[in-house]
Design an enzyme around this catalytic site. Structure first.
Site, PDB file in Angstrom:
ATOM      1  N   LYS A 132       4.183  -3.929   1.310  1.00 57.74           N
ATOM      2  CA  LYS A 132       4.807  -2.621   1.048  1.00 57.74           C
ATOM      3  C   LYS A 132       4.585  -1.713   2.260  1.00 57.74           C
ATOM      4  CE  LYS A 132       4.419   1.336  -0.445  1.00 57.74           C
ATOM      5  NZ  LYS A 132       4.861   2.547   0.292  1.00 57.74           N
ATOM      6  N   GLY A 173      -4.917   2.925   4.473  1.00 59.37           N
ATOM      7  CA  GLY A 173      -4.346   4.247   4.233  1.00 59.37           C
ATOM      8  C   GLY A 173      -5.434   5.250   3.963  1.00 59.37           C
ATOM      9  N   THR A 209      -8.328   7.598   2.151  1.00 60.37           N
ATOM     10  CA  THR A 209      -9.487   7.320   1.296  1.00 60.37           C
ATOM     11  C   THR A 209      -9.157   7.639  -0.162  1.00 60.37           C
ATOM     12  OG1 THR A 209     -11.028   7.644   3.095  1.00 60.37           O
ATOM     13  CG2 THR A 209     -11.897   7.982   0.886  1.00 60.37           C
ATOM     14  N   GLU A 210      -8.381   8.700  -0.359  1.00 59.52           N
ATOM     15  CA  GLU A 210      -8.021   9.111  -1.720  1.00 59.52           C
ATOM     16  C   GLU A 210      -7.265   7.991  -2.444  1.00 59.52           C
ATOM     17  OE1 GLU A 210      -5.432  12.417  -1.527  1.00 59.52           O
ATOM     18  OE2 GLU A 210      -5.207  12.519  -3.713  1.00 59.52           O
ATOM     19  N   GLU A 248      -9.094  -0.434   4.113  1.00 64.50           N
ATOM     20  CA  GLU A 248      -9.344   0.143   5.447  1.00 64.50           C
ATOM     21  C   GLU A 248      -8.857   1.579   5.364  1.00 64.50           C
ATOM     22  OE1 GLU A 248      -8.923   1.790   8.530  1.00 64.50           O
ATOM     23  OE2 GLU A 248      -7.444   0.348   9.294  1.00 64.50           O
ATOM     24  N   CYS A 281      -6.730   6.046  12.405  1.00 64.69           N
ATOM     25  CA  CYS A 281      -7.877   6.131  11.498  1.00 64.69           C
ATOM     26  C   CYS A 281      -9.198   6.140  12.267  1.00 64.69           C
ATOM     27  CB  CYS A 281      -7.835   4.994  10.491  1.00 64.69           C
ATOM     28  SG  CYS A 281      -7.564   3.396  11.234  1.00 64.69           S
ATOM     29  N   GLU A 326     -10.627  14.412   7.762  1.00 66.30           N
ATOM     30  CA  GLU A 326      -9.730  13.682   8.656  1.00 66.30           C
ATOM     31  C   GLU A 326      -8.448  14.494   8.821  1.00 66.30           C
ATOM     32  OE1 GLU A 326      -7.905   9.974   7.210  1.00 66.30           O
ATOM     33  OE2 GLU A 326      -8.422   9.070   9.122  1.00 66.30           O
TER      34      GLU A 326
HETATM   35  P1  NDP Z   1      -1.461   7.055   1.839  1.00 66.62           P
HETATM   36  O1  NDP Z   1      -2.810   6.513   1.668  1.00 66.62           O
HETATM   37  O2  NDP Z   1      -0.815   7.734   0.695  1.00 66.62           O
HETATM   38  O3  NDP Z   1      -0.459   5.919   2.340  1.00 66.62           O
HETATM   39  C1  NDP Z   1      -0.784   4.590   2.667  1.00 66.62           C
HETATM   40  C2  NDP Z   1       0.096   3.610   1.923  1.00 66.62           C
HETATM   41  O4  NDP Z   1      -0.217   3.617   0.532  1.00 66.62           O
HETATM   42  C3  NDP Z   1       1.576   3.941   2.002  1.00 66.62           C
HETATM   43  O5  NDP Z   1       2.309   2.748   2.018  1.00 66.62           O
HETATM   44  C4  NDP Z   1       1.768   4.692   0.701  1.00 66.62           C
HETATM   45  O6  NDP Z   1       3.089   4.733   0.301  1.00 66.62           O
HETATM   46  C5  NDP Z   1       0.933   3.882  -0.244  1.00 66.62           C
HETATM   47  N1  NDP Z   1       0.542   4.581  -1.458  1.00 66.62           N
HETATM   48  C6  NDP Z   1       0.568   5.910  -1.724  1.00 66.62           C
HETATM   49  N2  NDP Z   1       0.093   6.151  -2.965  1.00 66.62           N
HETATM   50  C7  NDP Z   1      -0.240   4.946  -3.493  1.00 66.62           C
HETATM   51  C8  NDP Z   1      -0.813   4.526  -4.741  1.00 66.62           C
HETATM   52  N3  NDP Z   1      -1.133   5.399  -5.689  1.00 66.62           N
HETATM   53  N4  NDP Z   1      -1.042   3.219  -4.942  1.00 66.62           N
HETATM   54  C9  NDP Z   1      -0.759   2.329  -3.980  1.00 66.62           C
HETATM   55  N5  NDP Z   1      -0.212   2.652  -2.786  1.00 66.62           N
HETATM   56  C10 NDP Z   1       0.030   3.946  -2.535  1.00 66.62           C
HETATM   57  O7  NDP Z   1      -1.455   8.005   3.071  1.00 66.62           O
HETATM   58  P2  NDP Z   1      -0.390   9.163   3.356  1.00 66.62           P
HETATM   59  O8  NDP Z   1       0.732   8.543   4.006  1.00 66.62           O
HETATM   60  O9  NDP Z   1      -0.079   9.958   2.143  1.00 66.62           O
HETATM   61  O10 NDP Z   1      -1.240  10.091   4.285  1.00 66.62           O
HETATM   62  C11 NDP Z   1      -2.185  11.011   3.722  1.00 66.62           C
HETATM   63  C12 NDP Z   1      -3.383  11.130   4.586  1.00 66.62           C
HETATM   64  O11 NDP Z   1      -4.060   9.908   4.625  1.00 66.62           O
HETATM   65  C13 NDP Z   1      -3.055  11.411   6.026  1.00 66.62           C
HETATM   66  O12 NDP Z   1      -2.907  12.758   6.242  1.00 66.62           O
HETATM   67  C14 NDP Z   1      -4.231  10.834   6.721  1.00 66.62           C
HETATM   68  O13 NDP Z   1      -5.261  11.777   6.770  1.00 66.62           O
HETATM   69  C15 NDP Z   1      -4.641   9.694   5.853  1.00 66.62           C
HETATM   70  N6  NDP Z   1      -4.171   8.384   6.348  1.00 66.62           N
HETATM   71  C16 NDP Z   1      -5.099   7.564   6.860  1.00 66.62           C
HETATM   72  C17 NDP Z   1      -4.727   6.329   7.341  1.00 66.62           C
HETATM   73  C18 NDP Z   1      -5.729   5.437   7.918  1.00 66.62           C
HETATM   74  O14 NDP Z   1      -5.396   4.386   8.440  1.00 66.62           O
HETATM   75  N7  NDP Z   1      -6.988   5.792   7.849  1.00 66.62           N
HETATM   76  C19 NDP Z   1      -3.339   5.890   7.353  1.00 66.62           C
HETATM   77  C20 NDP Z   1      -2.431   6.818   6.731  1.00 66.62           C
HETATM   78  C21 NDP Z   1      -2.866   8.015   6.264  1.00 66.62           C
HETATM   79  P3  NDP Z   1       4.043   5.918   0.865  1.00 66.62           P
HETATM   80  O15 NDP Z   1       3.603   6.261   2.207  1.00 66.62           O
HETATM   81  O16 NDP Z   1       5.314   5.283   0.869  1.00 66.62           O
HETATM   82  O17 NDP Z   1       3.912   7.024  -0.116  1.00 66.62           O
END
Ligand code: NDP
Length: 489
Positions: free
Chosen positions: A191, A242, A244-245, A264, A298, A395
């Site tokens: 995904k 993605g 941490t939340e 990660e 990250c 972050e």
């Molecule tokens: P997310 O953690 O939401 O996105 C990462 C992936 O998870 C995307 O493919 C997202 O889909 C998907 N996703 C979102 N919600 C869910 C869920 N409930 N269950 C399963 N998968 C899900 O990061 P964001 O894109 O919203 O970014 C938010 C913050 O996260 C950023 O501002 C940054 O601080 C941090 N971040 C950190 C990363 C890292 O590598 N450490 C990478 C990305 C973000 P979709 O994007 O399509 O909604």
């Protein structure tokens, strides 16, 4: 005596050097890649993906719902037995072919990555794509040597892996996920992130050209709900990169399900400069550490810890260097800092930067013109930062550096580890013994010495604490995709 000739002061500007987009052929609309075919989503829904540098629409992309995800998982399940039965030496050839195709089509991928994600073409061309191909090459090499990787144990694939990736390194994260999963004999449902689906969909084409059996790799596009549906689906493993939340939500959702999990997640890395560091090199490392990929990294070195005696000189050098960074069109080969990936991310960065000012830190941004359309943020430094400030703890995931100082190595360790995260760290010093002393004490998955943001497929990557668990890359990256009889996970 000859008279001195007065020459007018000249400002040397870079001429525009735009990369052509002709090589990219976009469809108006993309379906889901399931069972080796592009199919219409049962949901009937599509969303528009844009170029963050211009806000222009690029294509319509299918939005998979839970039924679509279930169909993709079924396809992966059906492909699982035949795929795991193929000898490792044959599986390796498929993975190798993907790597070769990525090299052949590297420019096309790089241009599309920069169009859809906003990152500078020099990074997608010189970092993302070569590293993505290198990952496939590297893991192709392991496919027939798994018994040697884990001597005395019997490695078996887990089955179907659900893989959820973010928008900051779309192709590279796809490679980090797919290459070890395929080499170890798993099938996959991937995904991509909502804002950056296009290179994953181009990768689907490569996977077809490489003649992978249908269903071995399936790609479902959509937003968070699609990711959540994949977590709940009948998969054997979830690999997530993605925030941490969301990582925590996935951990809750998979608890007690028997699904294997690797996470990660975020980071707030300390980049630590000692007074004996080669300062000019350190400045380059600091700039690379936080401004590479607009700080959407990250493991970005987002907290700079400077030893007090060199604080003034380092800050002056950093400010000078920031003046030379070119912000703008991601497709211009001279661009250093491209577009912020989305409006939502721009709002998040702006909110955190405002909080830094409100909490009393001192902001510095170079004068630079920003394009009128699209999402942009100036490279930003904060001094006068205290450890309690949000900009020192959270972050930001943008081109924003918080600078703190320290006096002794012990204090540097204390401050560096004073974070809920533990993904990476950097040390700048000419003393090897000091570097080893520090590296021993820093709670970070990766510690760079006199460099930053260096990646190699042979080297494991992953975090401590709220940065997640499990390792990707290297021999360690095989393990999360294997059942190893007679051993620990
Ligand atoms: P997310 O953690 O939401 O996105 C990462 C992936 O998870 C995307 O493919 C997202 O889909 C998907 N996703 C979102 N919600 C869910 C869920 N409930 N269950 C399963 N998968 C899900 O990061 P964001 O894109 O919203 O970014 C938010 C913050 O996260 C950023 O501002 C940054 O601080 C941090 N971040 C950190 C990363 C890292 O590598 N450490 C990478 C990305 C973000 P979709 O994007 O399509 O909604």
């Amino acid at each position: 005596m000859t008279e001195a000739i007065e020459t007018p002061a000249t400002t040397w500007e870079y001429a525009p050097a735009p990369e052509s987009t002709d090589i990219v052929r976009l469809e108006d609309r993309y379906g889901l890649f399931i069972g080796g075919e592009f199919v219409e989503p049962k949901s009937g829904r599509y969303f528009t993906t844009i170029a963050p540098a211009t806000e222009e629409p690029l294509a319509e992309v299918a939005e998979a719902d839970a039924d679509d995800v279930a169909i993709a998982v079924d396809a992966a399940r059906e492909a699982s037995e035949p795929w795991r039965a193929i000898p490792g030496s044959e599986r390796a050839k498929f993975v190798f072919r993907i790597a070769r195709q990525l090299q052949e089509r590297a420019r096309e991928f790089a241009v599309l990555e920069s169009m859809n994600g906003g990152k500078p073409i020099k990074e997608s061309r010189d970092v993302d794509l070569p590293l993505a191909a290198a990952h496939f090459f590297y893991y192709a090499g392991w496919a027939d040597k798994l018994e040697y990787a884990f001597p005395g144990r019997t490695p078996r694939p887990l089955g179907v892996a659900g893989q959820i990736i973010p928008w900051n390194f779309p192709m590279l994260m796809a490679a980090w996920k797919l290459a070890p999963a395929l080499a170890t004999g798993n099938t996959v449902v991937l995904k991509p992130a909502e804002t950056t689906p296009l290179t994953a969909l181009l990768l689907a084409e490569v996977i077809r050209e490489a003649e992978l059996p249908p269903g071995v790799v399936n790609i479902v596009t959509g937003a968070g709900a699609t990711g959540a549906a994949l977590v709940d689906a009948d998969v054997d493993k979830i690999a997530f990169t993605g925030s941490t939340e969301v990582g925590k939500a996935i951990r809750r959702a998979t608890a007690g399900s028997g699904k294997r999990l690797t996470l990660e997640l975020g980071g707030k890395a300390a980049n630590i400069v000692f007074e004996d560091a080669p300062l000019d090199q350190a400045v380059e490392g600091v700039v690379n550490g936080i401004f590479f990929n607009q700080g959407h990294v990250c493991c970005a070195g987002s907290r700079l810890l400077v030893q007090e005696p060199v604080f003034d000189v380092l800050l002056a050098k950093l400010k000078d260097r920031l003046q030379t960074l070119r912000v703008g069109d991601p497709l211009d080969k001279n661009t250093d800092i491209g577009a912020i990936n989305s409006r939502a991310q721009l709002e998040k960065i702006s909110e955190l930067v405002d909080s830094g000012v409100a909490e009393g830190a001192e902001i510095y941004q170079p004068e630079c013109a920003l394009p009128e359309r699209g999402f942009w943020f100036r490279p930003t430094l904060f001094t006068g930062v205290s450890q309690s400030h949000r900009i020192a703890r959270e972050e930001i995931f943008g081109p924003v550096l918080s600078i703190l100082t320290f006096r002794t190595p012990e204090e540097a360790v204390e401050k560096a580890n004073n974070t809920p995260y533990g993904l990476s760290a950097g040390i700048w010093s000419e003393k090897g013994s000091r570097i080893l002393w520090m590296a021993d004490r820093l709670r970070a998955g990766v510690v760079w010495a006199n460099t930053f943001n260096r990646f190699d497929p042979t080297s494991p990557f992953g975090g401590y604490k709220e940065s997640g668990f499990g390792r990707e890359g290297g021999l360690h990256g095989l393990e999360p995709y294997l059942e190893l009889d007679g051993g620990a996970r």
